[in-house]
Design an enzyme around this catalytic site. Structure first.
Site, PDB file in Angstrom:
ATOM      1  CB  CYS A   2      86.447 -14.044   2.179  1.00  0.00           C
ATOM      2  SG  CYS A   2      86.347 -15.489   3.240  1.00  0.00           S
ATOM      3  NE  ARG A  50      88.348 -19.618   6.055  1.00  0.00           N
ATOM      4  CZ  ARG A  50      88.587 -20.684   6.799  1.00  0.00           C
ATOM      5  NH1 ARG A  50      89.709 -21.367   6.605  1.00  0.00           N
ATOM      6  NH2 ARG A  50      87.737 -21.062   7.730  1.00  0.00           N
ATOM      7  CG  LEU A  51      88.886 -12.341   8.966  1.00  0.00           C
ATOM      8  CD1 LEU A  51      90.319 -12.089   9.419  1.00  0.00           C
ATOM      9  CD2 LEU A  51      88.049 -11.069   9.147  1.00  0.00           C
ATOM     10  CG  ASN A  75      82.819 -10.770   1.900  1.00  0.00           C
ATOM     11  OD1 ASN A  75      83.154 -10.947   3.059  1.00  0.00           O
ATOM     12  ND2 ASN A  75      82.596  -9.561   1.401  1.00  0.00           N
ATOM     13  N   GLY A  76      81.291 -13.418   3.895  1.00  0.00           N
ATOM     14  CA  GLY A  76      80.211 -13.190   4.849  1.00  0.00           C
ATOM     15  C   GLY A  76      80.007 -14.365   5.770  1.00  0.00           C
ATOM     16  CD  GLU A  77      81.070 -15.385   9.202  1.00  0.00           C
ATOM     17  OE1 GLU A  77      80.801 -16.601   9.092  1.00  0.00           O
ATOM     18  OE2 GLU A  77      82.230 -14.954   9.357  1.00  0.00           O
ATOM     19  CG  ASP A 100      79.640 -19.973   6.907  1.00  0.00           C
ATOM     20  OD1 ASP A 100      80.822 -20.276   6.649  1.00  0.00           O
ATOM     21  OD2 ASP A 100      79.269 -18.796   7.052  1.00  0.00           O
ATOM     22  N   GLY A 368      75.239  -1.664  16.295  1.00  0.00           N
ATOM     23  CA  GLY A 368      73.817  -1.330  16.393  1.00  0.00           C
ATOM     24  C   GLY A 368      73.239  -0.743  15.131  1.00  0.00           C
TER      25      GLY A 368
END
Length: 637
Positions: A2, A50-51, A75-77, A100, A368
């Site tokens: 987000c 929000r995404l 914003n994040g996971e 979450d 990576g």
């Protein structure tokens, strides 16, 4: 994923006061095109875009605890949210969603500000505790998600990007001229500074608490390199543990309710991520890479080999000089708009384009990033090791002077190699701290003196470490093994301020989330404890990683040298782009008095001409100036 924004301001209680935070959130629609949400009460406003990735149907933010006394936007996971949810339910907490973000609200109830230490993921969080009249802002340990703030005119403003703050307080669009030299030297400005006087970055692994008009900022995590005191382990045992840690770090990042893919450059790190995603059962793996019409810079063939090996659904985007010539001014304006500051890493350009390609197929990507910093993957490890071992030999200084003097007498093709040898020898005579910043500098002090106004000379005389967080210099001076000192500095300097910023802004410009398994904080802590000789074995970089993935990757990938994600900027800026860039820089400097006063336009014109004729490679400086001029034009009233 987000975009978040907010403000504490008593005036928000007036009728229509929520218009301010809605205006802030509207600047972040590219980060979250799927939904928006707001909380406005008691002089506090929280807003988000929000995404939707986890709990697509029910994860609307802000999210509250049971009595709505705690409101959270994120914003994040949070990758361990299911584990935390189970712990909190056993403590009696009741959940209304599968999101979450809701876990954060209940974790704060249970653990207070220390709840941050329970979270495993990438995040920028804003939490309002109505009972305590407390706002908590926090940023993840490695700084993957950005968060900016301004304490201004009796109010606190914050946002995922600077543009959100400027939407509420346009008077803060006040450039800080003393950040120009650090920008030209590094290509970025280190936290907590920005290119604006009154706007700050919340440092990675820190929380900001705002109570009763006062701000306090403190770290909640710090990585220590060195022996953990555990029983000695063999190289095979370390390799087995690394295998398990990588497997878990990749597996938990495959959690998604939307399509997912992997950035595949053809290098060891991205190929490793593909291997572990394949091992975790992701089918089909969608991979994405970028190629160039100049073969010396093109790694797409290596990426293709890895894609065939794992049977991925592979997508390649070729960048051609002719296309860039047509679109460069427009593209640079788009890049600067998303960075909100001048940004000197030219690999932002391919990152922008490959993110656009990926978003046509997926919403979440794995990368990576972090492998080189944590596993001694850069040639910098070799050159600084050379300097540490032999820098005490006075002859190196003389040899450097001879090499650099001879360079002027050599043919053009040999001149560059002689200059490079001279720099290596000169840096070998420097202390590690000085040599580290010298090797990474985009502009030398001599170039800076030719380029900037005399009023800024004192900024040139200030050592680079003075404008960076002090822990970086402390680590470089420590008694840790050399590999560990460089790893720490790499995590806190160029990875944090350059690579992660580039990935976040360029991917989120297209509403694409990027996850970095190598930067899982538990994996980082594990690698920080690993003996340095397992990472750099003689002249073999990433030795332990090569041993660990040997059975999974094509042999060619294990022998491949580090190439880096970059563009053939030197060649591009000698062709048609040179005149275009020159015209653009000239038009921007003449129309923007502030930037023109800080830069020597005669030097800029001379560098463009020398570069066009192939006499001197000024491509890095030209790109730095192009981004700075574009930024100065965008913030002009």
């Amino acid at each position: 994923m987000c975009g978040i924004a907010g403000v504490i301001d008593p005036r928000l209680d007036a009728p229509g006061g929520d218009a301010l935070v809605r205006r802030m959130a509207a600047t972040l629609v590219h980060r979250g095109p799927d939904d928006d949400g707001f909380f406005v009460a008691g002089g506090v406003a929280l807003g988000m875009r929000r995404l939707s990735i986890i709990d697509v149907a029910g994860g609307h933010q802000p999210i509250a605890n049971e009595d709505a006394g705690v409101q959270v936007i994120c914003n994040g996971e949070i990758y361990n949210h299911l584990e935390l949810r189970g712990d909190l339910e056993r403590l009696g907490h009741t959940f209304r969603t599968r999101s979450d973000t809701e876990v954060i609200a209940h974790a704060y109830e249970a653990y207070g500000e220390d709840c941050l230490t329970q979270l495993r993921g990438m995040f920028a969080i804003a939490l309002w505790d109505a009972g305590a009249q407390r706002l908590v802002l926090a940023r993840d340990r490695l700084g993957k998600k950005p968060l900016f703030y301004a304490h201004h005119a009796g109010r606190l403003l914050f946002g995922s990007e600077i543009k959100a703050i400027l939407a509420a307080a346009p008077e803060l669009a006040d450039p800080d001229p003393h950040m120009l030299v650090p920008y030209l030297r590094n290509g970025f400005v280190c936290e907590p500074h920005t290119m604006f006087r009154g706007i700050r970055k919340l440092p990675a692994a820190h929380r900001l608490v705002y109570e009763h008009g006062a701000v306090r900022i403190a770290p909640y995590w710090h990585v220590e390199f060195g022996d953990d005191g555990a029983a000695p382990r063999s190289a095979q045992q370390w390799s087995d543990e690394l295998d398990a840690a990588l497997e878990e770090a990749v597996r938990i990042r495959l959690m998604s309710e939307v399509p997912l893919g992997v950035f595949l450059s053809g290098g060891l790190d991205s190929s490793t991520i593909v291997a572990y995603a394949h091992k975790a059962g992701l089918r089909p793996i969608k991979t994405f890479t970028i190629g160039f019409d100049r073969p010396a810079w093109d790694e797409s063939a290596d990426a293709e080999r890895v894609a065939r090996h794992f049977g991925t659904e592979h997508h390649v985007l070729m960048l051609h000089e002719a296309d860039l010539t047509r679109t460069l001014p427009e593209t640079v304006r788009a890049l600067v708009h998303h960075f909100d500051e001048p940004f000197g890493d030219s690999s932002a350009l391919p990152m922008y384009h490959v993110s656009s390609l990926a978003r046509q197929h997926v919403t979440v990507m794995l990368s990576g990033d972090g492998g080189d910093e944590l596993l001694a993957g850069y040639p910098l490890n070799h050159s600084l090791a050379f300097g540490e071992r032999f820098g005490c030999v006075p002859a190196w200084r003389g040899a450097a002077a001879v090499a650099e003097s001879m360079a002027r007498l050599l043919p053009r093709r040999a001149r560059y190699q002689a200059q490079r040898a001279g720099r290596l020898l000169r840096d070998a005579a420097l202390p590690l701290e000085q040599g580290y910043f010298s090797k990474l500098a985009l502009c030398t002090d001599a170039r800076l003196r030719a380029l900037v106004a005399p009023d800024l000379y004192r900024d040139i005389d200030q050592p680079p470490a003075a404008t960076c967080p002090p822990d970086i210099a402390s680590a470089l001076r420590s008694d840790w093994p050399l590999v560990n000192r460089i790893s720490y500095a790499g995590l806190r300097f160029r990875l944090l301020e350059d690579m992660l910023v580039k990935v976040d802004r360029m991917s989120m410009a297209h509403a694409l989330e990027v996850r970095s398994p190598f930067l899982d904080h538990r994996l980082v802590e594990f690698l920080a404890r690993m003996p340095a000789h397992l990472k750099l074995r003689g002249w073999e970089k990433k030795a332990i990683l090569r041993d660990t993935v040997r059975r999974s990757l094509p042999p060619r990938m294990l022998r491949k040298h580090k190439q880096g994600f970059s563009v053939p900027l030197r060649e591009w800026l000698r062709g048609p782009l040179n005149e275009m860039v020159g015209d653009y820089l000239d038009s921007q400097s003449t129309s923007q008095s502030t930037s023109a006063a800080l830069l020597n336009r005669t030097t800029v014109a001379r560098w463009l001409a020398e570069h066009r004729r192939g006499e001197v490679d000024h491509s890095t400086a030209i790109w730095l100036l192009l981004n700075y001029a574009t930024w100065a034009a965008q913030i002009r009233p």
